[in-house]
Design a protein around this motif. Structure first.
Motif, PDB file in Angstrom:
ATOM      1  N   LYS A  65       0.935  -0.906   0.191  1.00  0.00           N
ATOM      2  CA  LYS A  65      -0.364   0.020   0.298  1.00  0.00           C
ATOM      3  C   LYS A  65       0.547   1.115   0.514  1.00  0.00           C
ATOM      4  O   LYS A  65       0.506   2.768  -0.423  1.00  0.00           O
ATOM      5  CB  LYS A  65      -1.176   0.126   0.995  1.00  0.00           C
ATOM      6  N   GLU A  83      -3.056  -0.954 -15.006  1.00  0.00           N
ATOM      7  CA  GLU A  83      -3.180  -1.144 -13.696  1.00  0.00           C
ATOM      8  C   GLU A  83      -4.170  -2.352 -13.343  1.00  0.00           C
ATOM      9  O   GLU A  83      -4.258  -3.137 -12.787  1.00  0.00           O
ATOM     10  CB  GLU A  83      -3.224  -0.154 -12.790  1.00  0.00           C
ATOM     11  N   LEU A 136      -3.579  -5.777 -11.561  1.00  0.00           N
ATOM     12  CA  LEU A 136      -3.627  -6.254 -10.200  1.00  0.00           C
ATOM     13  C   LEU A 136      -4.787  -7.448  -9.954  1.00  0.00           C
ATOM     14  O   LEU A 136      -4.615  -8.495  -9.468  1.00  0.00           O
ATOM     15  CB  LEU A 136      -4.890  -4.873  -9.849  1.00  0.00           C
ATOM     16  N   GLU A 173      -7.109  -1.368  -3.791  1.00  0.00           N
ATOM     17  CA  GLU A 173      -6.693  -1.110  -4.762  1.00  0.00           C
ATOM     18  C   GLU A 173      -6.931  -0.840  -5.921  1.00  0.00           C
ATOM     19  O   GLU A 173      -7.027  -0.311  -7.046  1.00  0.00           O
ATOM     20  CB  GLU A 173      -5.246  -1.329  -5.354  1.00  0.00           C
ATOM     21  N   THR A 212     -10.333   0.989  -5.900  1.00  0.00           N
ATOM     22  CA  THR A 212      -9.530   1.905  -6.396  1.00  0.00           C
ATOM     23  C   THR A 212      -9.871   2.540  -7.759  1.00  0.00           C
ATOM     24  O   THR A 212     -10.373   3.646  -8.076  1.00  0.00           O
ATOM     25  CB  THR A 212      -8.548   2.315  -5.308  1.00  0.00           C
ATOM     26  N   VAL A 213      -8.487   1.817  -8.510  1.00  0.00           N
ATOM     27  CA  VAL A 213      -8.491   1.813 -10.235  1.00  0.00           C
ATOM     28  C   VAL A 213      -9.612   1.643 -11.152  1.00  0.00           C
ATOM     29  O   VAL A 213     -10.474   2.678 -11.644  1.00  0.00           O
ATOM     30  CB  VAL A 213      -6.967   0.900 -10.104  1.00  0.00           C
ATOM     31  N   PRO A 218      -3.990   4.499  -7.886  1.00  0.00           N
ATOM     32  CA  PRO A 218      -3.061   3.338  -6.430  1.00  0.00           C
ATOM     33  C   PRO A 218      -2.834   4.141  -5.536  1.00  0.00           C
ATOM     34  O   PRO A 218      -1.878   5.329  -5.776  1.00  0.00           O
ATOM     35  CB  PRO A 218      -3.469   2.466  -6.544  1.00  0.00           C
TER      36      PRO A 218
END
Length: 182
Positions: A69, A92, A96, A153, A156-157, A163
């Motif tokens: 993180k 991303e 991920l 994450e 979030t993306v 991120p």
């Protein structure tokens, strides 16, 4: 309100995990110092090598989520750093997703291994017969928290935000701190 509660809970989980890693590292220090101190009287700490090995695994795996993180894990950004914002976002997401699949696989199999050790009552073959399922749980435990951080994450993306590991790297660069850059 609910989102901020979830955010605080997740951040608390990552911090707690880092705390467990720190305590494990401190445990290694205690075992090693006990070995050094007791050596004066030709006394050995039974199982010290095993304790140290188990604590190394705990330190490593419980530190993963917090380190991830904060953008402190090794990350090769040669290609993604050159991509535009839209392409970068999808790269991303893809990375991920692959990371989540791989870490979920690790969590699954290491948890099954620990449960098998519990089922057969497997013990260490060293001077102290540790029940091996207990230290084996550090791997799926720490990796499970890493999986949560990866999924965190990913959400979030997918929501279109950067991120936290990218934000952390940008903050370090803005301060002129390039110590984490390779």
């Amino acid at each position: 309100m609910g989102g901020s509660l979830l955010r605080r809970a997740l951040d608390g989980l990552y911090l707690l995990s880092a705390g467990v890693a720190g305590l494990s590292l401190f445990g290694i220090f205690i075992v090693m110092m006990a070995q050094v101190f007791l050596r004066q009287w030709n006394i050995q700490v039974p199982g010290a090598d095993d304790f140290t090995a188990y604590l190394c695994v705990s330190t490593t795996f419980f530190a993963l989520a917090y380190t991830f993180k904060r953008g402190e894990l090794i990350r090769v950004g040669l290609f993604i750093d050159k991509a535009g914002p839209a392409l970068r976002r999808w790269i991303e997401v893809a990375v991920l997703v692959v990371a989540a699949i791989l870490v979920a696989y690790i969590v699954n199999w290491t948890f099954l291994d620990a449960m098998f050790s519990l089922e057969i009552e497997e013990v260490a073959q060293g001077s102290v017969p540790f029940l091996l399922w207990i230290p084996k749980l550090a791997i799926p435990g720490g990796a499970g928290i890493l999986l949560i951080a990866i999924l965190d994450e990913l959400v979030t993306v997918l929501r279109g935000a950067k991120p936290s590991y990218v934000l952390a790297a940008e903050e370090r660069a803005a301060r002129g701190d390039f110590s984490a850059e390779v």
